[in-house]
Design an enzyme around this catalytic site. Sequence first.
Site, short mmCIF file in Angstrom:
data_model
loop_
_atom_site.label_atom_id
_atom_site.label_comp_id
_atom_site.label_asym_id
_atom_site.label_seq_id
_atom_site.Cartn_x
_atom_site.Cartn_y
_atom_site.Cartn_z
N GLY A 9 -7.23 -5.35 -0.58
CA GLY A 9 -6.92 -6.57 0.04
C GLY A 9 -6.91 -6.73 1.45
O GLY A 9 -7.45 -7.59 2.04
N GLU B 165 0.01 -8.90 4.23
CA GLU B 165 -0.73 -7.98 3.48
C GLU B 165 -0.41 -6.73 4.28
O GLU B 165 -1.46 -5.83 4.70
CB GLU B 165 -2.40 -8.05 3.39
N1 CAA Z 1 -2.68 3.85 -3.14
C1 CAA Z 1 -1.81 4.34 -4.11
N2 CAA Z 1 -0.73 5.01 -3.66
C2 CAA Z 1 -0.20 4.94 -2.57
C3 CAA Z 1 -0.87 4.45 -1.46
C4 CAA Z 1 -2.00 3.86 -1.67
N3 CAA Z 1 -2.66 3.23 -0.76
N4 CAA Z 1 0.07 4.61 -0.41
C5 CAA Z 1 1.22 5.24 -0.65
N5 CAA Z 1 0.99 5.42 -2.10
C6 CAA Z 1 2.07 6.13 -2.80
C7 CAA Z 1 2.60 7.39 -2.16
O1 CAA Z 1 1.62 8.49 -2.55
C8 CAA Z 1 3.99 7.51 -2.99
O2 CAA Z 1 3.75 8.45 -4.06
P1 CAA Z 1 4.37 9.93 -4.38
O3 CAA Z 1 5.72 9.80 -4.12
O4 CAA Z 1 3.80 10.26 -5.76
O5 CAA Z 1 3.40 10.77 -3.29
C9 CAA Z 1 4.40 6.09 -3.16
O6 CAA Z 1 3.00 5.54 -3.12
C10 CAA Z 1 5.30 5.63 -2.14
O7 CAA Z 1 4.76 5.67 -1.02
P2 CAA Z 1 5.57 5.69 0.57
O8 CAA Z 1 6.70 6.66 0.26
O9 CAA Z 1 4.39 5.79 1.81
O10 CAA Z 1 6.19 4.21 0.54
P3 CAA Z 1 6.99 3.53 1.66
O11 CAA Z 1 8.14 3.04 0.98
O12 CAA Z 1 7.16 4.51 2.82
O13 CAA Z 1 6.09 2.44 1.75
C11 CAA Z 1 4.21 1.12 2.94
C12 CAA Z 1 4.57 2.52 2.50
C13 CAA Z 1 2.88 1.61 3.48
C14 CAA Z 1 5.04 0.72 4.26
C15 CAA Z 1 4.32 0.03 2.08
O14 CAA Z 1 5.56 -0.53 1.78
C16 CAA Z 1 3.50 -1.24 2.48
O15 CAA Z 1 2.30 -1.17 2.43
N6 CAA Z 1 4.47 -2.15 3.07
C17 CAA Z 1 3.81 -3.50 3.26
C18 CAA Z 1 3.93 -4.40 2.24
C19 CAA Z 1 2.65 -5.59 2.03
O16 CAA Z 1 1.71 -4.88 2.67
N7 CAA Z 1 2.98 -6.60 1.60
C20 CAA Z 1 2.07 -7.52 1.39
C21 CAA Z 1 2.58 -8.46 0.29
S1 CAA Z 1 1.15 -9.44 -0.50
C22 CAA Z 1 0.44 -10.28 0.51
O17 CAA Z 1 0.74 -10.41 1.90
C23 CAA Z 1 -0.60 -11.18 0.00
C24 CAA Z 1 -1.02 -12.53 0.90
O18 CAA Z 1 -0.13 -13.33 1.02
C25 CAA Z 1 -2.19 -12.66 1.28
#
Ligand code: CAA
Length: 381
Positions: A242, A363
């Site tokens: 995305g 995103e």
């Molecule tokens: N792909 C797959 N798995 C992933 C990953 C990825 N890119 N990134 C992390 N993971 C996995 C991790 O490996 C972990 O698994 P394990 O424990 O097995 O290793 C698990 O996911 C949890 O990861 P984190 O501990 O890193 O999670 P976190 O709580 O610290 O959060 C974050 C990480 C990057 C901050 C995430 O919460 C994030 O991306 N936040 C932003 C949210 C976002 O983008 N929202 C968008 C909403 S949709 C939108 O906006 C659409 C629109 O309107 C246009």
Amino acid sequence: MDFNLTEEQQLIQKTARDFARDHLRPGVIERDEKAEFPKEQIKMMGELGFLGMMIPEEFGGAGMDTISYCLAMEEIAKADASAAVVMSVNNSLVCALLYKYANENQKQKYLTKLASGELLGAFSLSEPQSGSDASNMRTFAKQDGDHYIINGTKNWVTNGISSDIVILMCMTEKDVGYKGISTFIVEKSFEGLSKGKKENKLGIRGSDTCELYFDDCKLPVENRIGEEGEGFKIALGTLDGGRVGIATQALGIAAESLERSVEYAKERKQFGKAIGQFGAIQSKLAQMAIHVDAARLLIHRAAKLKDEEKPFGKEAAMAKNFASKVAMDASTQCVQIFGGTGYMKETGVERLMRDAKITQIYEGTSEIQEMIIARALLEEK
Ligand code: CAA
């Protein structure tokens, strides 16, 4: 990296450019003013294959690569960033998720219609108290025989009003953090689902955004994607793709800002000569051009890695962080070059500035992209 576009890629770029010229540019200022969803235009984009670009033809898509998708998206975003986000969500968050994680029945039932543009999709992750901290959600799906009963509120759902299908992330188990999140396919007609009012936004006003309310919403078990507890990884894995789409939306806004600025710098005269003859304006144009090209290179690198099925999450985050800043800077400079004229709605350049801002927020905010990049750097061997 091969910088030459294939004949097919050039054709897609031209098709998107022509479509944008003929069907998106006319009326874009009015749609922004009235916050009007580009319904007819989105229907036509579906017919052109722009809503399921990277999905194989057997599932209703156009079977193209991610670079082609970026080329088309840039042209669409140059003309109308609202249409671009509708396209980005349907392609990269909805169709891509279903193609990668859904089972055969779900693909046949939903993906084929979403990729061909017959149906429109939305992706619902955020909640009032969980934006950047996405796993901190409360909406809960409790299994009851062959159904789930869902309760809770989701917000900031792009395409929320116009969508037929929502990909929903919610909890199925409490007190286990992200491991309690699952993914579901929700049809708009499901009992217990209602939509909030259309949000009144600063930019991308042609796209619709709303809250979704789940009040004992009944959903069949067969509409769960993957196993219970896999939802957060499905969401984050999908968001990597995305972010390539949103980075490209930002690039389109920046490229349009540059193009409009160059045109205006050639025609607008002050102190007896075109303003493009002044060093101050030349410097702005040159910096915009450097940044637009650098953003495109970062985006195409992430797209290429994705097509090669290599890890690209860090590169997508770099592309989105950079391109969204470039969009904000370039559109602000564009308004500055246009001066008082640019501040008026009729020129359409103030819209670029308003549309650019969201690319630093949705995103994953720019700060979240930096977190992703830094974590990847620190984990690299
Ligand atoms: N792909 C797959 N798995 C992933 C990953 C990825 N890119 N990134 C992390 N993971 C996995 C991790 O490996 C972990 O698994 P394990 O424990 O097995 O290793 C698990 O996911 C949890 O990861 P984190 O501990 O890193 O999670 P976190 O709580 O610290 O959060 C974050 C990480 C990057 C901050 C995430 O919460 C994030 O991306 N936040 C932003 C949210 C976002 O983008 N929202 C968008 C909403 S949709 C939108 O906006 C659409 C629109 O309107 C246009």
